[in-house]
Design an enzyme around this catalytic site. Structure first.
Site, PDB file in Angstrom:
ATOM      1  N   TYR A 198      36.689  19.409   8.838  1.00 45.16           N
ATOM      2  CA  TYR A 198      38.004  19.776   8.305  1.00 45.16           C
ATOM      3  C   TYR A 198      38.565  18.598   7.541  1.00 45.16           C
ATOM      4  O   TYR A 198      38.539  17.465   8.039  1.00 45.16           O
ATOM      5  CB  TYR A 198      38.971  20.155   9.438  1.00 45.16           C
ATOM      6  CG  TYR A 198      39.399  21.587   9.329  1.00 45.16           C
ATOM      7  CD1 TYR A 198      40.096  22.023   8.199  1.00 45.16           C
ATOM      8  CD2 TYR A 198      39.109  22.512  10.320  1.00 45.16           C
ATOM      9  CE1 TYR A 198      40.482  23.347   8.072  1.00 45.16           C
ATOM     10  CE2 TYR A 198      39.491  23.843  10.205  1.00 45.16           C
ATOM     11  CZ  TYR A 198      40.181  24.260   9.064  1.00 45.16           C
ATOM     12  OH  TYR A 198      40.548  25.560   8.948  1.00 45.16           O
ATOM     13  N   THR A 222      33.928  27.747 -12.907  1.00 40.17           N
ATOM     14  CA  THR A 222      33.106  27.911 -11.708  1.00 40.17           C
ATOM     15  C   THR A 222      32.011  26.855 -11.800  1.00 40.17           C
ATOM     16  O   THR A 222      31.702  26.353 -12.881  1.00 40.17           O
ATOM     17  CB  THR A 222      32.450  29.299 -11.632  1.00 40.17           C
ATOM     18  OG1 THR A 222      31.731  29.528 -12.849  1.00 40.17           O
ATOM     19  CG2 THR A 222      33.478  30.396 -11.426  1.00 40.17           C
TER      20      THR A 222
HETATM   21  N1  PLP Z   1      36.691  33.532 -14.559  1.00 41.32           N
HETATM   22  C1  PLP Z   1      35.685  34.048 -15.279  1.00 41.32           C
HETATM   23  C2  PLP Z   1      35.755  34.000 -16.766  1.00 41.32           C
HETATM   24  C3  PLP Z   1      34.586  34.605 -14.630  1.00 41.32           C
HETATM   25  O1  PLP Z   1      33.596  35.136 -15.349  1.00 41.32           O
HETATM   26  C4  PLP Z   1      34.551  34.618 -13.215  1.00 41.32           C
HETATM   27  C5  PLP Z   1      33.416  35.194 -12.480  1.00 41.32           C
HETATM   28  O2  PLP Z   1      32.525  35.774 -12.976  1.00 41.32           O
HETATM   29  C6  PLP Z   1      35.642  34.087 -12.526  1.00 41.32           C
HETATM   30  C7  PLP Z   1      36.697  33.550 -13.224  1.00 41.32           C
HETATM   31  C8  PLP Z   1      35.725  34.158 -11.030  1.00 41.32           C
HETATM   32  O3  PLP Z   1      34.807  33.387 -10.373  1.00 41.32           O
HETATM   33  P1  PLP Z   1      34.463  33.698  -8.826  1.00 41.32           P
HETATM   34  O4  PLP Z   1      33.587  34.886  -8.808  1.00 41.32           O
HETATM   35  O5  PLP Z   1      33.819  32.423  -8.375  1.00 41.32           O
HETATM   36  O6  PLP Z   1      35.759  33.944  -8.135  1.00 41.32           O
END
Ligand code: PLP
Length: 427
Positions: A66, A238
């Site tokens: 944690y 991501t």
């Molecule tokens: N933003 C975009 C442009 C995405 O394509 C995605 C996922 O495909 C996300 C945000 C969200 O990511 P996560 O699936 O990790 O929540």
């Protein structure tokens, strides 16, 4: 501290024999998924194969710790080691992207977007973002997502004529609605985004500019596409798509927003960070800073272009005429097959891709007129433009056929291809 020697240093990490003994059912799932990933073509645009080093960090005892707060400012004791992991991840992210500030704690891309909105918006504020049916993400204002429920979302799209972002429409909507935040970056848009144009529009109406670089941040890391950093107030990403890290999120911003971003992640929208994942992000960011990764990123784009071309030769129309990135969107109406049928048939032939709505799609998203393909994973396997030509032929054949014997033949050809370029080669 010197370099640890894996042969003499005791490390308590992934022990598959122990899992087999303790939980054979889950062990079987892990083996099945490894076989699936190795045995077929993985063309989901947001997927990739992480390195063994990333997997080792994910499967480490950092998962036990944690660490609410930030390095040097934790709510728990015993954080000296995980502090080092987070500091390394932050330092590597800032250096790789030339960003003033990085927060590596978001659990996912969605969590990163939630925190970014929380940093600069209040409920009811207006955001201007790309419409979901034209390639935007659920977190860009969809009614079924917090972003569409808690904010007043206005959507821009692509032009029907060339399926590229309509910057005149973006400007007109910005002038009419005076959004507090403009979002660009998408889930199914194969072209480069003109960050400078978005910046000009944001400045004209006094809006913040957020670039959701979830899909293409890995290409930015490898210098294969332009960086949004000089233009955006906030960049969310991501870490698990082209960047080839663990599943997770990352936020980059200018120093003046650093405190607001950090507080919006913790304590506003998250509790304890997943320190095993933070360590794995550090590993992936380190890998992405190397020369080999730059070569990889360029190959990803060259492969996507070759695959889009090959699929066009199969009678599928590339939305916007092609791609500048790692993904392509194909309109299958010309071959009289729906996206959902193509997805299902390809799956039976060992090719994993997804149905996708195309801009101005006349059918429902669950049927969809298109498919989306991405080349991050197959490029990690070492496949080349020549292999993309073969993959295009195989997709073309599988998508058209419902016949089991044909799909079996395609599956055998897929098997030969992945045997030549194995994902996670046997040791
Ligand atoms: N933003 C975009 C442009 C995405 O394509 C995605 C996922 O495909 C996300 C945000 C969200 O990511 P996560 O699936 O990790 O929540």
């Amino acid at each position: 501290m010197g370099t640890p020697d894996s042969t003499s240093t005791p490390f308590w990490g992934p022990d598959f024999a122990a899992l087999c003994e303790a939980d054979p059912e889950i062990a079987e799932v892990l083996l099945g998924e490894l076989a699936r990933q190795r045995g077929g073509l993985q063309l989901i645009a947001g997927e990739n194969f992480t390195s063994s080093a990333v997997l080792a960090a994910l499967g480490s005892t950092l998962a036990n710790k944690y660490a609410e707060g930030y390095p040097g400012r934790r709510y728990y004791g015993g954080c000296a080691e995980v502090d080092r992991a987070e500091e390394l991840a932050v330092r590597r992210a800032r250096a790789l992207f030339g960003a003033e500030h990085a927060n590596v704690q978001p659990h996912s891309g969605t969590a990163a977007n939630l925190a970014a909105y929380a940093a600069v918006l209040a409920p009811g504020d207006t955001i201007l973002a790309m419409s979901l049916p034209h390639g935007g993400h659920l977190t860009h204002g969809s009614r079924v997502n917090f972003s569409g429920r808690w904010f007043h979302a206005v959507a821009y799209g692509v032009r029907e004529s060339d399926e590229r972002i309509d910057y005149d429409q973006v400007r007109d909507l910005a002038r009419a609605h005076r959004p507090r935040l403009i979002v660009c970056g998408a889930t199914a848009y194969p072209r480069l985004v003109d960050f400078a144009a978005f910046r000009r529009i944001a400045d004209e109406v006094g809006a913040y500019l957020m670039v959701d670089a979830a899909h293409f941040i890995g290409l930015v890391a490898g210098d294969a596409v332009p960086s949004p950093i000089p233009f955006a107030d906030i960049v969310t990403c991501t870490t698990h798509k082209v960047l080839r890290g663990p599943r997770g999120g990352l936020i980059l911003c200018r120093e003046e927003l650093a405190d607001r971003i950090d507080r919006a992640v913790f304590p506003f929208s998250q509790g304890g960070p997943h320190m095993h994942s933070v360590a794995a992000k550090a590993v992936a960011l380190g890998e992405a800073a190397g020369a080999a990764y730059r070569v990889y990123a360029r190959r990803v784009v060259a492969n996507a272009q070759a695959l889009a071309q090959g699929l066009q030769a199969e009678g599928m129309r590339a939305v916007s005429g092609g791609t500048d990135t790692h993904l392509a969107l194909l309109d299958l109406r010309g071959i009289g097959v729906s996206g959902s049928d193509a997805e299902r048939r390809c799956e039976r032939a060992g090719i994993t891709l997804n149905k996708n709505a195309i801009p101005f799609d006349p059918v429902k998203p669950m049927i969809a007129s298109g498919i989306r393909v991405g080349t991050a994973a197959v490029t990690t396997q070492g496949m080349t433009e020549t292999d993309m030509k073969e993959i295009a032929l195989l997709i073309g054949r599988a998508a058209r056929e419902d016949d089991e014997s044909v799909l079996r033949e395609v599956r055998a050809a897929v098997g030969d291809l992945v045997a030549t370029h194995p994902a996670y080669p046997r040791r």
